[in-house]
Design an enzyme around this catalytic site. Structure first.
Site, mmCIF file in Angstrom:
data_model
loop_
_atom_site.group_PDB
_atom_site.id
_atom_site.type_symbol
_atom_site.label_atom_id
_atom_site.label_comp_id
_atom_site.label_asym_id
_atom_site.label_seq_id
_atom_site.Cartn_x
_atom_site.Cartn_y
_atom_site.Cartn_z
ATOM 1 N N TYR A 160 0.839 -1.202 0.000
ATOM 2 C CA TYR A 160 0.000 0.000 0.000
ATOM 3 C C TYR A 160 0.874 1.251 0.000
ATOM 4 O O TYR A 160 0.673 2.171 -0.814
ATOM 5 C CB TYR A 160 -0.894 -0.035 1.238
ATOM 6 C CG TYR A 160 -1.867 1.102 1.360
ATOM 7 C CD1 TYR A 160 -2.956 1.214 0.500
ATOM 8 C CD2 TYR A 160 -1.719 2.063 2.355
ATOM 9 C CE1 TYR A 160 -3.862 2.249 0.638
ATOM 10 C CE2 TYR A 160 -2.621 3.104 2.495
ATOM 11 C CZ TYR A 160 -3.691 3.193 1.632
ATOM 12 O OH TYR A 160 -4.594 4.221 1.758
ATOM 13 N N LYS A 164 0.913 3.896 -3.021
ATOM 14 C CA LYS A 164 0.394 5.254 -2.830
ATOM 15 C C LYS A 164 1.477 6.301 -3.105
ATOM 16 O O LYS A 164 1.169 7.409 -3.555
ATOM 17 C CB LYS A 164 -0.189 5.416 -1.427
ATOM 18 C CG LYS A 164 -1.510 4.682 -1.227
ATOM 19 C CD LYS A 164 -2.587 5.146 -2.193
ATOM 20 C CE LYS A 164 -3.971 4.643 -1.816
ATOM 21 N NZ LYS A 164 -5.021 5.046 -2.752
HETATM 22 N N1 LIG Z 1 -9.752 5.450 5.069
HETATM 23 C C1 LIG Z 1 -8.488 5.764 5.291
HETATM 24 O O1 LIG Z 1 -7.984 5.725 6.414
HETATM 25 C C2 LIG Z 1 -7.636 6.231 4.162
HETATM 26 C C3 LIG Z 1 -6.447 6.906 4.446
HETATM 27 C C4 LIG Z 1 -5.644 7.310 3.394
HETATM 28 C C5 LIG Z 1 -6.025 7.045 2.098
HETATM 29 N N2 LIG Z 1 -7.169 6.370 1.857
HETATM 30 C C6 LIG Z 1 -7.520 6.086 0.477
HETATM 31 O O2 LIG Z 1 -8.788 6.636 0.204
HETATM 32 C C7 LIG Z 1 -9.448 5.835 -0.769
HETATM 33 C C8 LIG Z 1 -10.801 5.425 -0.245
HETATM 34 O O3 LIG Z 1 -10.610 4.741 0.987
HETATM 35 P P1 LIG Z 1 -11.861 4.245 1.836
HETATM 36 O O4 LIG Z 1 -11.363 4.005 3.204
HETATM 37 O O5 LIG Z 1 -13.004 5.131 1.571
HETATM 38 O O6 LIG Z 1 -12.085 2.824 1.146
HETATM 39 P P2 LIG Z 1 -13.372 1.878 1.155
HETATM 40 O O7 LIG Z 1 -12.841 0.489 1.197
HETATM 41 O O8 LIG Z 1 -14.351 2.322 2.175
HETATM 42 O O9 LIG Z 1 -13.982 2.149 -0.287
HETATM 43 C C9 LIG Z 1 -13.299 1.711 -1.423
HETATM 44 C C10 LIG Z 1 -14.309 1.491 -2.534
HETATM 45 O O10 LIG Z 1 -13.563 1.024 -3.681
HETATM 46 C C11 LIG Z 1 -14.302 -0.035 -4.273
HETATM 47 N N3 LIG Z 1 -13.394 -0.906 -5.001
HETATM 48 C C12 LIG Z 1 -12.516 -1.816 -4.496
HETATM 49 N N4 LIG Z 1 -11.885 -2.465 -5.488
HETATM 50 C C13 LIG Z 1 -12.366 -1.947 -6.648
HETATM 51 C C14 LIG Z 1 -12.100 -2.211 -8.013
HETATM 52 N N5 LIG Z 1 -11.205 -3.134 -8.403
HETATM 53 N N6 LIG Z 1 -12.759 -1.494 -8.943
HETATM 54 C C15 LIG Z 1 -13.684 -0.560 -8.577
HETATM 55 N N7 LIG Z 1 -13.969 -0.280 -7.294
HETATM 56 C C16 LIG Z 1 -13.325 -0.953 -6.346
HETATM 57 C C17 LIG Z 1 -14.962 -0.748 -3.107
HETATM 58 O O11 LIG Z 1 -16.063 -1.531 -3.532
HETATM 59 C C18 LIG Z 1 -15.357 0.431 -2.218
HETATM 60 O O12 LIG Z 1 -16.622 0.921 -2.540
HETATM 61 C C19 LIG Z 1 -8.537 4.659 -1.056
HETATM 62 O O13 LIG Z 1 -7.775 4.934 -2.203
HETATM 63 C C20 LIG Z 1 -7.664 4.607 0.174
HETATM 64 O O14 LIG Z 1 -6.425 4.007 -0.076
HETATM 65 C C21 LIG Z 1 -7.998 5.964 2.850
#
Ligand SMILES: NC(=O)c1ccc[n+]([C@@H]2O[C@H](COP(=O)([O-])OP(=O)(O)OC[C@H]3O[C@@H](n4cnc5c(N)ncnc54)[C@H](O)[C@@H]3O)[C@@H](O)[C@H]2O)c1
Length: 254
Positions: A160, A164
């Site tokens: 990850y 990223k």
């Molecule tokens: N939540 C955190 O703490 C956090 C922190 C830093 C960065 N991020 C980044 O923010 C973004 C969203 O995170 P989140 O926590 O909302 O994630 P989440 O898991 O709640 O949502 C991710 C969504 O992506 C969809 N998804 C997964 N694989 C897929 C694919 N192959 N094709 C299409 N859709 C797909 C899932 O169905 C889901 O709806 C991500 O890129 C994550 O890395 C999150």
């Protein structure tokens, strides 16, 4: 809530829009009266978000898409452009990882899947959107990276963190490549945010510990990221290009 009247009617494609940060971002763009295309592998959950947005009076469509699959991405973007007449904004929020681990413990297929979701998925969405964005008056790419792509301060996944960091560098490449076409490309780098996926990954004690180290003493809400992305899509951010915007309450200052 800031309002950006210029976003009314602009077409925003949001990947990972079925839940978490992507869903919040779709809701915030809907408040600006943008036309939404929700791209997600989880069609049923995306339909619920779309119904909510349509209930508020904004336009929203769902295209079941696997962002790691070239044909799936190409078909989805073609459908969106056919429905709305073009694409102005692409937000790549589909991403994440399976478990907190080390390089030594990380199974190879987990590495491949995580890198594919975060990097290949973002790359494909950007690459296939470029022809549409070139026809927009205000093309925008906004990629969701992570604090793990900026620095390392706690437990995460090596696949990850590496992917990223790659998203940030890909975004910079796009900023230089597409700037002459009037398209900006920026990324955001959120700290731990309590979406359903992250709640399942981390213990309460771990969450409290992370919050205690943030100068603002709280974890962000998904809306904190959504608001920043709406701003990046607006005309107010027209001169921001290639930026990695840290959204971490001051936890890491670079
Ligand atoms: N939540 C955190 O703490 C956090 C922190 C830093 C960065 N991020 C980044 O923010 C973004 C969203 O995170 P989140 O926590 O909302 O994630 P989440 O898991 O709640 O949502 C991710 C969504 O992506 C969809 N998804 C997964 N694989 C897929 C694919 N192959 N094709 C299409 N859709 C797909 C899932 O169905 C889901 O709806 C991500 O890129 C994550 O890395 C999150």
């Amino acid at each position: 809530m800031a309002t950006y009247p210029e976003l009314k009617g602009r077409v925003a494609v949001i990947s990972g829009a079925a839940q978490g940060i992507g869903a919040s971002t779709a809701r915030e763009f809907a408040k600006q009266h943008a036309h939404l295309a929700l791209i997600d592998i989880d069609e049923a959950a995306a339909q619920k978000v779309a119904a909510e947005i349509q209930g508020s009076g904004a336009r929203a469509m769902v295209v079941r898409t696997d962002v790691t699959d070239d044909a799936s991405v190409s078909n989805a973007l073609a459908k969106v452009a056919a429905e709305y007449g073009g694409i102005d904004i692409v937000v790549n929020s589909a991403g994440g990882y399976g478990k907190l681990t080390s390089v030594e413990e990380l199974p190879l297929d987990d590495w491949d899947k995580t890198v594919a979701l975060n990097m290949r998925g973002t790359f494909l969405m950007c690459k296939r959107a470029i022809p549409y964005l070139k026809k927009s008056k205000a093309g925008r790419i906004i990629n969701v990276s992570s604090i793990s792509g900026r620095t390392l301060f706690g437990s995460t996944s090596p696949a990850y963190a590496a992917s990223k960091a790659g998203v940030i560098q890909l975004t910079r490449f796009l900023a230089i490549e597409l700037g002459p076409c009037g398209i900006t490309a920026n990324s955001i780098a959120p700290i731990t945010t309590l979406t359903p996926r992250v709640r399942a990954l981390r213990s309460e004690a771990n969450i409290e510990q992370i919050a205690s180290q943030i100068p603002l003493r709280r974890l962000p809400d998904p809306e904190d990221h959504a608001n920043a992305m709406v701003f990046l899509a607006s005309d107010s951010a027209a001169y921001l290009n290639g930026v990695a915007l840290d959204i971490n309450g001051g936890r890491i200052l670079m």
